[in-house]
Design an enzyme around this catalytic site. Structure first.
Site, mmCIF file in Angstrom:
data_model
loop_
_atom_site.group_PDB
_atom_site.id
_atom_site.type_symbol
_atom_site.label_atom_id
_atom_site.label_comp_id
_atom_site.label_asym_id
_atom_site.label_seq_id
_atom_site.Cartn_x
_atom_site.Cartn_y
_atom_site.Cartn_z
ATOM 1 N N ASP A 88 0.998 -1.326 -0.573
ATOM 2 C CA ASP A 88 0.139 -0.193 0.244
ATOM 3 C C ASP A 88 0.956 1.109 -0.127
ATOM 4 O OD1 ASP A 88 -0.307 1.275 3.422
ATOM 5 O OD2 ASP A 88 0.074 -0.884 3.027
ATOM 6 N N HIS B 150 1.115 -9.252 -4.023
ATOM 7 C CA HIS B 150 0.383 -8.775 -3.141
ATOM 8 C C HIS B 150 0.757 -6.766 -3.102
ATOM 9 C CE1 HIS B 150 -3.376 -6.961 -0.524
ATOM 10 N NE2 HIS B 150 -2.411 -6.299 -0.074
ATOM 11 N N ASP C 90 1.898 -17.789 -4.636
ATOM 12 C CA ASP C 90 2.670 -16.870 -5.390
ATOM 13 C C ASP C 90 0.357 -16.446 -5.673
ATOM 14 O OD1 ASP C 90 2.979 -15.200 -6.403
ATOM 15 O OD2 ASP C 90 3.866 -15.971 -8.601
ATOM 16 N N GLU D 186 2.518 -10.370 0.177
ATOM 17 C CA GLU D 186 2.941 -8.962 0.155
ATOM 18 C C GLU D 186 4.494 -8.578 0.113
ATOM 19 O OE1 GLU D 186 1.294 -4.852 1.423
ATOM 20 O OE2 GLU D 186 1.054 -6.478 3.188
#
Length: 759
Positions: free
Chosen positions: A384, A690, A733, A742
């Site tokens: 993020d 991710h 994965d 992530e």
């Protein structure tokens, strides 16, 4: 292409897992996230989301059931047991309570917020097969007339819906039913959602109310064309470091087929064996639930490309033997940090397809006030775009130690970042980009440091320039302030002969932060405030942060008051580690390297390193974790390698180096899932991290260390496809698996240290 083990979408009878992401993954595990509500610290110092579980999902193999059939009921919730039957809630600005009322699922809504998904009921634990026809049905009524949206969606990435519709509901119970065909690839872990936030112009949902559900069902209508779910590559029987080995390095491979009797090391160019031998001495690795033997081929030192074969027909991936084997991946691991830069335009010459204009350039608002502050810059923490002082400090420290401990890294000014060629080692240029941001995070008046700057919630799957939410400065914390004081004091020493003014600024900021720490020793650990649900990086014990700050300030200033604090604190209970939560070894190592009177500190370091050596013997693949594989386990492996190298430097004992090298070998392919865990490298590399930029662009940013095996199965996708697997094999994965797949800056930073040391 690796053979695929098939995991079929069949009924997972009431198999539930309420995963609310906190994102490596604290938030995710620290950097991880998604639908974050509450997080708890794991043993590795990372944070996983607190989950509520009923029954455990079971992955169904091809042998157990080859296909779904007509009439299978995948979801069947009637709430007659006065329970919520595994349903859970996610809030994004709304307020509500989920309960069972008179044998129905009830959401008691206090506020609908501003978004249609501000209040959401969700349910996990089923699967959808491509080309299968389903019927979703439920009964619903409400104490007011209002709209709702029902959907079954992908549980990650852009969270798009496979089926979605709206309905108006009121006081009369109505039966809602819809049929749909799963037109996309099979999904072993979708999410059923009821969005109960605000719907503009569709009823008056502004007053508190209750909405009731019953008889929620998902039924297979026509399975005649249903496709199977494919997931998880079948691992190799012979596992090696997929990049390869330096000529004079120790070279080990792990073999897991007990039927094999002999092995050969084969020169790929000639097809001839350069070494042959018999296998034996089989052992058991409980973390991987495998019998294994180890082949030592250290005497194969002629430059070339090789593979290892066994007499049963299996073979390893190809690998190289040559010096300079890590040059490219080292640069990529540093460039990953450049690619995570915030608040500046990224140069395409360095970032390639991940170049972008400056992002997050507006001022942030101090939480609970109307004060605006410039905190532009720094690195995006993970998949993020939040920026967090606590993990950022760990990442910076790793880079500063890389500069000090690795001669080549200390001189390298050619990695390819915009500052390359300026006469300053690139590792210091990159660290300074984060340090400059951290200086902005200090409160000018108190000296305390704001914990993080993020939006209220994690962003959608968008590029950094497209996250336009108002940035908010979360309150000051002693964890952030302690870590800040430590790395600023460290930086004041490192940069003293490079930029004295900057070094002086860092030291003054560190001393000011220490004064804040002295006045706030009784402060509790950080917790999220208000409607903010981004990663908390919570840490309830700050003894190690205080110790680290005192040690670095003593080294920087020679002030005996700091030394007195160190000597007093090492006699108490301290959390020793190299993570973002447990930072005690950073204090101990720098103290041992810079202070003569350090026998007590040396004993602490040696005990930690020797414990890792003992753990090493329990794993057939070189890991020193002792069989523990949690969220961000690859950070733990890399940190272990760092600690072993630290012990080698402090004690002058080169025996620790081979153990450290095997931590890197594990990360680069010698592991039971046969992945090189660094994106873009090795024969089998993660392609679906991710990580929002990678997801939007449809390609993995290179040089990122993936979180890795997580036996706790802390996201719905992992629960669906990895159930009953041994912890060390719990990796998939897939971008939906945030607890396995992530990335974070502070997982990459110990990788940078290891690669620099092993170059």
């Amino acid at each position: 292409m690796a053979k695929m083990r098939k995991v079929l979408a069949v009924t997972m009878a009431a198999a539930m897992t309420m995963s609310m992401l906190a994102g490596c993954g604290d938030k995710k595990t620290d950097g991880t996230e998604e639908q974050t509500v509450q997080s708890t610290e794991t043993e590795s110092g990372d944070v996983s989301t607190e989950t509520e579980e009923t029954e455990t999902s079971e992955a169904v193999t091809e042998e157990e059931n080859s296909q779904v059939t007509d009439g299978d009921v995948l979801v069947d919730l009637n709430f007659d047991d006065n329970d919520t039957d595994g349903c859970a809630t996610y809030f994004n600005g709304g307020q509500a309570e989920l309960l069972n009322e008179n044998g129905e699922l009830c959401l008691d809504v206090t506020s609908t917020g501003k978004l249609d998904y501000a209040n959401q009921i969700f349910y996990d634990g089923f699967a959808l097969n491509q080309d299968c026809v389903y019927e979703l049905s439920f009964d619903v009524h409400s104490t007011i007339e209002r709209a709702l949206q029902y959907r079954i969606q992908i549980n990650g990435g852009d969270y798009h819906a496979y089926v979605m519709d709206e309905a108006m509901v009121g006081t009369d119970t109505q039966h809602v039913s819809t049929q749909f065909t799963m037109s996309e690839e099979s999904d072993p872990a979708p999410r059923l959602c009821m969005n109960l936030g605000h719907f503009e112009g569709k009823g008056d949902d502004s007053t508190p109310h209750k909405i009731y559900f019953d008889n929620i069902k998902l039924t297979v209508v026509d399975a005649s064309k249903a496709q199977q779910v494919e997931s998880i590559p079948e691992p190799k029987i012979v596992n090696v470091n997929q990049l390869g080995y330096k000529k004079n390095a120790q070279k080990l491979a792990t073999i897991t087929n007990e039927s094999a009797k002999t092995f050969d090391v084969v020169d790929v160019a000639t097809g001839k064996s350069v070494k042959t031998g018999e296998l034996g001495d089989w052992h058991y690795d409980s973390g991987a639930d495998l019998r294994y033997t180890i082949v030592d081929f250290s005497d194969v030192n002629a430059e070339g490309t090789y593979k290892i074969t066994v007499d049963t027909g299996e073979e390893s991936y190809e690998f190289q033997v040559k010096d300079g084997i890590y040059d490219d991946i080292y640069k990529a691991s540093v460039l990953m940090l450049y690619d995570q830069r915030c608040g500046t335009a990224l140069d395409s010459a360095a970032a390639g397809d991940f170049a972008h204009e400056a992002c997050h350039t507006g001022q942030a608002i101090v939480y609970g006030s109307d004060v605006a502050k410039d905190v532009t810059g720094g690195w995006h923490d993970a998949g993020d775009y939040g920026r967090y002082v606590v993990p950022g400090a760990k990442a910076v420290q790793d880079l500063l130690l890389t500069y000090e401990d690795s001669a080549e890294a200390a001189k390298d000014d050619t990695i390819g970042i915009p500052e390359s060629g300026n006469g300053v080692p690139d590792i210091l240029d990159e660290a300074r980009y984060e340090l400059d941001w951290m200086l902005k995070m200090q409160d000018e008046n108190s000296g305390g440091v704001y914990h993080k700057v993020t939006g209220e919630v994690f962003p959608e799957t968008v590029l950094a320039v497209d996250e336009t939410a108002q940035m908010i400065l979360s309150p000051i914390s002693t964890a952030a302030t302690g870590d800040f004081a430590a790395v600023m004091a460290k930086a004041s020493v490192i940069y003293r002969d490079i930029d004295k003014d900057f070094a002086d600024t860092c030291l003054a900021a560190a001393q000011k932060a220490w004064k804040y720490l002295e006045e706030h020793e009784e402060d509790p650990g950080f917790t999220n405030v208000g409607d903010i649900v981004t990663g908390s990086y919570s840490d309830g014990r700050m003894t190690d942060e205080y110790l680290w700050a005192a040690a670095e300030l003593y080294i920087a200033t020679g002030d005996e008051s700091y030394n007195d604090y160190v000597k007093k604190t090492v006699k108490t209970s301290v959390k020793y580690g190299l993570g973002w939560a447990d930072v005690g070894y950073y204090a101990i190592y720098d103290y041992c390297m810079n202070v003569k009177d350090c026998e007590a500190e040396k004993a602490i370091l040696k005990e930690g390193a020797d414990d890792l050596v003992k753990n090493y013997g329990k794993c057939g693949f070189g890991s020193a974790t002792g069989g523990e594989y949690v969220w961000g386990s690859n950070m733990a492996v890399a940190n272990d390698g760092m600690l072993l190298l630290m012990a080698s430097k402090v004690f002058g004992d080169d025996s620790y180096v081979d153990y450290a090298a095997d931590q890197l070998n594990y990360l680069l392919g010698r592991n039971p899932v046969s992945y090189c865990y660094v994106t873009g490298y090795g024969s089998q590399t993660p392609e679906n991290p991710h990580h929002r930029p990678s997801e939007v662009l449809g390609k993995a940013m290179p040089g990122m260390l993936i979180g890795g095996a997580n036996g706790n199965l802390q996201d719905p996708y992992a629960k669906a496809v990895l159930a009953d697997m041994a912890p060390e094999k719990c990796y998939v994965d897939n971008a939906q698996s945030y607890s396995c797949n992530e990335v974070t800056i502070y997982w990459n930073s110990p990788l940078v240290y290891l690669l620099a040391a092993m170059k």
